[in-house]
Scaffold this motif. Structure first.
Motif, PDB file in Angstrom:
ATOM      1  N   LEU A 317       0.832  -1.210   0.000  1.00  0.00           N
ATOM      2  CA  LEU A 317       0.000   0.000   0.000  1.00  0.00           C
ATOM      3  C   LEU A 317       0.863   1.254   0.000  1.00  0.00           C
ATOM      4  CD1 LEU A 317      -3.119   0.521   0.216  1.00  0.00           C
ATOM      5  CD2 LEU A 317      -2.753   0.855   2.647  1.00  0.00           C
ATOM      6  N   LEU A 318       1.943   1.211   0.757  1.00  0.00           N
ATOM      7  CA  LEU A 318       2.808   2.383   0.906  1.00  0.00           C
ATOM      8  C   LEU A 318       3.621   2.685  -0.351  1.00  0.00           C
ATOM      9  CD1 LEU A 318       3.997   1.833   4.583  1.00  0.00           C
ATOM     10  CD2 LEU A 318       2.512   3.667   3.753  1.00  0.00           C
ATOM     11  N   GLU A 319       3.586   1.782  -1.319  1.00  0.00           N
ATOM     12  CA  GLU A 319       4.269   2.049  -2.585  1.00  0.00           C
ATOM     13  C   GLU A 319       3.503   3.050  -3.433  1.00  0.00           C
ATOM     14  OE1 GLU A 319       4.850  -1.691  -4.466  1.00  0.00           O
ATOM     15  OE2 GLU A 319       6.136  -2.491  -2.864  1.00  0.00           O
ATOM     16  N   ASN A 320       2.230   3.260  -3.099  1.00  0.00           N
ATOM     17  CA  ASN A 320       1.387   4.197  -3.845  1.00  0.00           C
ATOM     18  C   ASN A 320       1.512   5.597  -3.255  1.00  0.00           C
ATOM     19  OD1 ASN A 320       0.297   2.068  -5.453  1.00  0.00           O
ATOM     20  ND2 ASN A 320      -1.061   1.544  -3.744  1.00  0.00           N
ATOM     21  N   GLU A 321       1.547   6.594  -4.117  1.00  0.00           N
ATOM     22  CA  GLU A 321       1.691   7.973  -3.666  1.00  0.00           C
ATOM     23  C   GLU A 321       0.468   8.426  -2.870  1.00  0.00           C
ATOM     24  OE1 GLU A 321       2.521  12.419  -5.562  1.00  0.00           O
ATOM     25  OE2 GLU A 321       2.481  10.643  -6.864  1.00  0.00           O
ATOM     26  N   GLY A 322       0.710   9.182  -1.796  1.00  0.00           N
ATOM     27  CA  GLY A 322      -0.381   9.754  -1.013  1.00  0.00           C
ATOM     28  C   GLY A 322      -0.984   8.820   0.011  1.00  0.00           C
ATOM     29  N   THR A 323      -0.369   7.641   0.210  1.00  0.00           N
ATOM     30  CA  THR A 323      -0.903   6.689   1.186  1.00  0.00           C
ATOM     31  C   THR A 323      -0.071   6.732   2.464  1.00  0.00           C
ATOM     32  OG1 THR A 323       0.444   4.891   0.301  1.00  0.00           O
ATOM     33  CG2 THR A 323      -1.788   5.146  -0.585  1.00  0.00           C
ATOM     34  N   GLU A 324      -0.687   6.315   3.557  1.00  0.00           N
ATOM     35  CA  GLU A 324       0.035   6.242   4.822  1.00  0.00           C
ATOM     36  C   GLU A 324      -0.680   5.286   5.763  1.00  0.00           C
ATOM     37  OE1 GLU A 324       0.035  10.422   5.768  1.00  0.00           O
ATOM     38  OE2 GLU A 324      -1.660  10.200   7.137  1.00  0.00           O
ATOM     39  N   ILE A 325       0.018   4.904   6.814  1.00  0.00           N
ATOM     40  CA  ILE A 325      -0.531   4.026   7.851  1.00  0.00           C
ATOM     41  C   ILE A 325      -0.658   4.844   9.126  1.00  0.00           C
ATOM     42  CG2 ILE A 325      -0.338   1.831   9.065  1.00  0.00           C
ATOM     43  CD1 ILE A 325      -0.399   1.618   5.974  1.00  0.00           C
ATOM     44  N   ARG A 326      -1.837   4.791   9.737  1.00  0.00           N
ATOM     45  CA  ARG A 326      -2.050   5.500  10.994  1.00  0.00           C
ATOM     46  C   ARG A 326      -2.415   4.515  12.103  1.00  0.00           C
ATOM     47  NH1 ARG A 326      -5.311  11.049   9.276  1.00  0.00           N
ATOM     48  NH2 ARG A 326      -3.798  11.710   7.692  1.00  0.00           N
ATOM     49  N   ALA A 327      -1.954   4.851  13.293  1.00  0.00           N
ATOM     50  CA  ALA A 327      -2.205   4.012  14.470  1.00  0.00           C
ATOM     51  C   ALA A 327      -3.186   4.716  15.397  1.00  0.00           C
ATOM     52  CB  ALA A 327      -0.902   3.735  15.203  1.00  0.00           C
ATOM     53  N   ILE A 328      -4.104   3.925  15.950  1.00  0.00           N
ATOM     54  CA  ILE A 328      -5.021   4.412  16.981  1.00  0.00           C
ATOM     55  C   ILE A 328      -4.624   3.724  18.290  1.00  0.00           C
ATOM     56  CG2 ILE A 328      -7.426   4.800  17.633  1.00  0.00           C
ATOM     57  CD1 ILE A 328      -8.221   3.991  14.782  1.00  0.00           C
ATOM     58  N   PRO A 329      -3.948   4.415  19.197  1.00  0.00           N
ATOM     59  CA  PRO A 329      -3.578   3.784  20.463  1.00  0.00           C
ATOM     60  C   PRO A 329      -4.822   3.411  21.279  1.00  0.00           C
ATOM     61  CG  PRO A 329      -2.397   5.855  20.127  1.00  0.00           C
ATOM     62  CD  PRO A 329      -3.488   5.806  19.114  1.00  0.00           C
ATOM     63  N   ALA A 330      -4.707   2.318  22.030  1.00  0.00           N
ATOM     64  CA  ALA A 330      -5.820   1.876  22.881  1.00  0.00           C
ATOM     65  C   ALA A 330      -5.276   1.483  24.252  1.00  0.00           C
ATOM     66  CB  ALA A 330      -6.558   0.702  22.236  1.00  0.00           C
ATOM     67  N   PRO A 331      -4.964   2.475  25.105  1.00  0.00           N
ATOM     68  CA  PRO A 331      -4.480   2.160  26.452  1.00  0.00           C
ATOM     69  C   PRO A 331      -5.474   1.285  27.204  1.00  0.00           C
ATOM     70  CG  PRO A 331      -4.192   4.491  25.964  1.00  0.00           C
ATOM     71  CD  PRO A 331      -5.029   3.922  24.856  1.00  0.00           C
ATOM     72  N   THR A 332      -4.981   0.244  27.837  1.00  0.00           N
ATOM     73  CA  THR A 332      -5.737  -0.775  28.607  1.00  0.00           C
ATOM     74  C   THR A 332      -6.538  -1.710  27.704  1.00  0.00           C
ATOM     75  OG1 THR A 332      -7.826   0.438  29.012  1.00  0.00           O
ATOM     76  CG2 THR A 332      -5.998   0.863  30.533  1.00  0.00           C
ATOM     77  N   GLY A 333      -6.397  -1.584  26.387  1.00  0.00           N
ATOM     78  CA  GLY A 333      -7.182  -2.442  25.486  1.00  0.00           C
ATOM     79  C   GLY A 333      -6.455  -3.702  25.046  1.00  0.00           C
ATOM     80  N   GLY A 334      -5.395  -4.086  25.788  1.00  0.00           N
ATOM     81  CA  GLY A 334      -4.536  -5.177  25.353  1.00  0.00           C
ATOM     82  C   GLY A 334      -5.048  -6.561  25.655  1.00  0.00           C
TER      83      GLY A 334
END
Length: 617
Positions: A317-334
């Motif tokens: 996916l990251l080979e395509n222009e304008g794409t990125e990966i985002r993380a949503i942290p989840a404290p205590t959600g482990g």
């Protein structure tokens, strides 16, 4: 004695024992205690218990009354027995023995009960809104609304503003929503419009030399309804000021809004520090331009940890222009259970799922596999303190990218043992809105959101333009009348980089205020519209009144508008805006009580030179 009452139903106390009084109100509730009749008599101010026994000269008449009959009673105030005192109401120490009664208005069988908290279909509540409005919750909501408006007015006057009224019938001027059009009888074939907002008029007031304006303004927009928006009309605290910059507007409106929330917020904490967040940062961190800052989760870009990784989906996916990966942290959600729950949430939203990693204490089984020892030996060494139990990253995604990358992600996100993170990839515009909803779901489910607080933030630096991905055409993304940051010089560069002096105020996930420093320079305005494909002639045709006025010494000016309905909705802790509007429309923009919209009479159509064309079913 007065024809209807000597006191309200909230007035009587022990000091009135022995008095002869007259009360009027509605029968809230009737209780028959074996020949002894008790009635809770209610008016706008409160409830008084009145009673009668067979010795009352009008006992037979009293036996006939039913819930919601409107009655007048005369009687004697008596002290209640100490064991029967009701401390929950101001009149709880007394009751009135009925000597005379007059039925002022009998009631038919009720389609909904006023007493109690029964739930009824919205259709029933709106059709019989006058009964619904008698209920305690609605009475309190409407009183609060009135008090909030009065408080806003006083605060604005105290700041040196005067209230001026602007026209309700005006010219059509599209501002992002559909107009309500009004046909003209004197000018056949032409139409007025109800104002979507007093925008142009309040700017003209500034051009006219009035330094500070405000108005509790009715606004009309033909919009699709939703829980926090009325489909037809709404009210806003509208204000404008001359010779101001953006911060001046913030400094003016903050004490007004903050003061209202402190006055009517029921003791909830009201943040005094209002952060300023750029529109692009709000989208990145919160997935919304109206973030709920009570939720501490802040999303981050983690693309570099997946570039060239063993997780092929993200790496490709990251080979395509304008794409990125985002993380949503989840404290205590482990936990696997919570991660599965969030995957189910994503699937309900139409996604295949979300990648996730959660961090946990390494198990004895895992240590045994790494060391070649038995589980029993591992447990013994742990107990003896000879083995320090480490933290491990778990989940399919963690296995694909390996422990080093997973650990780097954990450190960057500031997570610890028992926490988790969820991941979304692609072009941000495609997933940001879902990411925002997922952030809210995580915060609410894990109890991270502080529900006893009002958290405010100014969203600033809105882009003025956007480019259509398919056509490449530039058009306005936000308010075209905002002054570009940098003035005329800013319009010579890439349109997508042009930011406006435009701002919104977000509170607890809702937009409460929207405003801008206005573009008062005709040459900059014409250039701004030209970039979006609108020629000078079209601008003058659409906005001639305002553009012409700017030719005669327009001052720098700016302002904002605060949504009163939405503010009261938050203060009343209601999830639906119809709960704080006296006579709202339903979801289909229909007034079930008055029957609007309805068919016009033929005489009306002829007078207006109109003809209705039947629509095919």
């Amino acid at each position: 004695m007065h024809a209807y009452r000597s006191h309200t139903c909230a007035d009587l106390t022990k000091a009135n024992v022995g008095d002869t009084v007259r009360l009027s109100g509605w029968v809230h509730r009737v209780r028959d205690h074996g020949g002894l009749l008790f009635i809770d008599l209610r008016d706008h101010y409160g409830i008084t218990q009145v009673m009668a026994d067979p010795d009352s000269p009008v006992f037979a008449e009293i036996e006939k009354v039913r819930s919601e009959w409107c009655i007048r009673i005369d009687g004697n105030v008596m002290a209640r027995d100490e064991s029967l005192v009701n401390p929950k109401i101001p009149t709880g120490e007394v009751e009135v023995f009925i000597r005379d009664i007059e039925v002022l208005g009998a009631a038919n069988e009720l389609p909904l009960m006023v007493f109690g908290e029964q739930e009824y279909p919205e259709e029933t509540r709106l059709k019989y809104r006058y009964l619904d409005l008698r209920r305690e919750k609605l009475q309190n909501n409407m009183k609060m609304r009135s008090d909030v408006v009065a408080s806003m007015r006083k605060r604005m006057w105290d700041k040196g503003f005067r209230e001026y009224q602007t026209p309700i019938i005006t010219a059509s001027s599209p501002e992002g929503a559909r107009d309500f059009l009004v046909p003209s009888r004197l000018h056949p074939g032409k139409f007025y419009a109800l104002p979507q907002a007093p925008q142009q008029f309040k700017q003209l007031i500034m051009v006219s030399g009035y330094d500070k304006y405000f108005q509790i303004a009715p606004c009309f927009r033909d919009e699709d309804p939703r829980a926090d928006r009325s489909p037809t009309d709404f009210y806003q605290l509208d204000l404008e000021m001359s010779f101001v910059e953006q911060q001046d507007v913030f400094d003016t409106i903050q004490p007004v809004i903050q003061g209202v929330f402190e006055e009517f917020g029921g003791g909830k904490k009201v943040d005094a520090t209002w952060e300023q967040i750029s529109y692009r940062d709000a989208a990145l961190w919160y997935g919304s331009d109206k973030p709920d800052l009570r939720n501490p989760i802040k999303m981050q870009v983690v693309s570099e940890h997946f570039r060239g990784s063993g997780f092929a989906i993200f790496a490709k996916l990251l080979e395509n222009e304008g794409t990125e990966i985002r993380a949503i942290p989840a404290p205590t959600g482990g936990s696997r259970k919570f991660c599965d729950r969030m995957n189910a949430f994503a699937q309900k939203e139409g996604l295949p799922g979300m990648g996730y990693i959660f961090w946990r204490t390494q198990t004895a089984d895992a240590i045994a596999q790494e060391t070649g020892m038995t589980v029993k030996e591992v447990n013994a060494k742990i107990k003896a303190g000879e083995i320090e139990v480490a933290m491990e990253a778990a989940g399919p995604l963690a296995k694909n990218i390996g422990p080093e990358r997973a650990e780097a992600i954990r450190v960057e996100l500031g997570l610890d043992n028992g926490d988790a993170a969820f991941f979304l990839g692609g072009k941000p515009a495609a997933f940001e809105a879902f990411a925002g909803r997922a952030r809210s779901e995580i915060g609410d489910t894990l109890g991270l959101t502080d529900t006893n607080r009002y958290a405010f933030a100014w969203i600033v630096d809105f882009p003025i333009y956007e480019r259509d991905e398919e056509t490449g055409k530039i058009d306005f993304e936000h308010n075209p009348f905002s002054m570009p940051q940098g003035g005329m010089a800013a319009l010579d560069g890439d349109p997508e980089d042009v930011l406006g002096y435009q701002y919104d105020l977000a509170c607890n996930g809702y937009e409460l205020v929207s405003g801008a420093i206005r573009n008062h320079r005709p040459e900059i305005m014409f250039k701004a519209f030209e970039i979006a494909g609108y020629g000078k002639d079209e601008v003058e045709k659409r906005f001639g009144g305002m553009v012409n006025a700017f030719q005669y010494g327009a001052p720098p000016h700016g302002g904002c508008a605060a949504g009163i309905d939405r503010i009261v909705m938050l203060l009343a802790e209601e999830a639906n805006i119809r709960e704080v509007i006296m006579f709202p429309m339903n979801q289909r923009a229909e007034d079930l009580m008055m029957g609007a919209p309805n068919d016009p009479m033929n005489e009306q159509l002829r007078e207006l030179n109109l003809r209705v064309i039947p629509q095919d079913d």
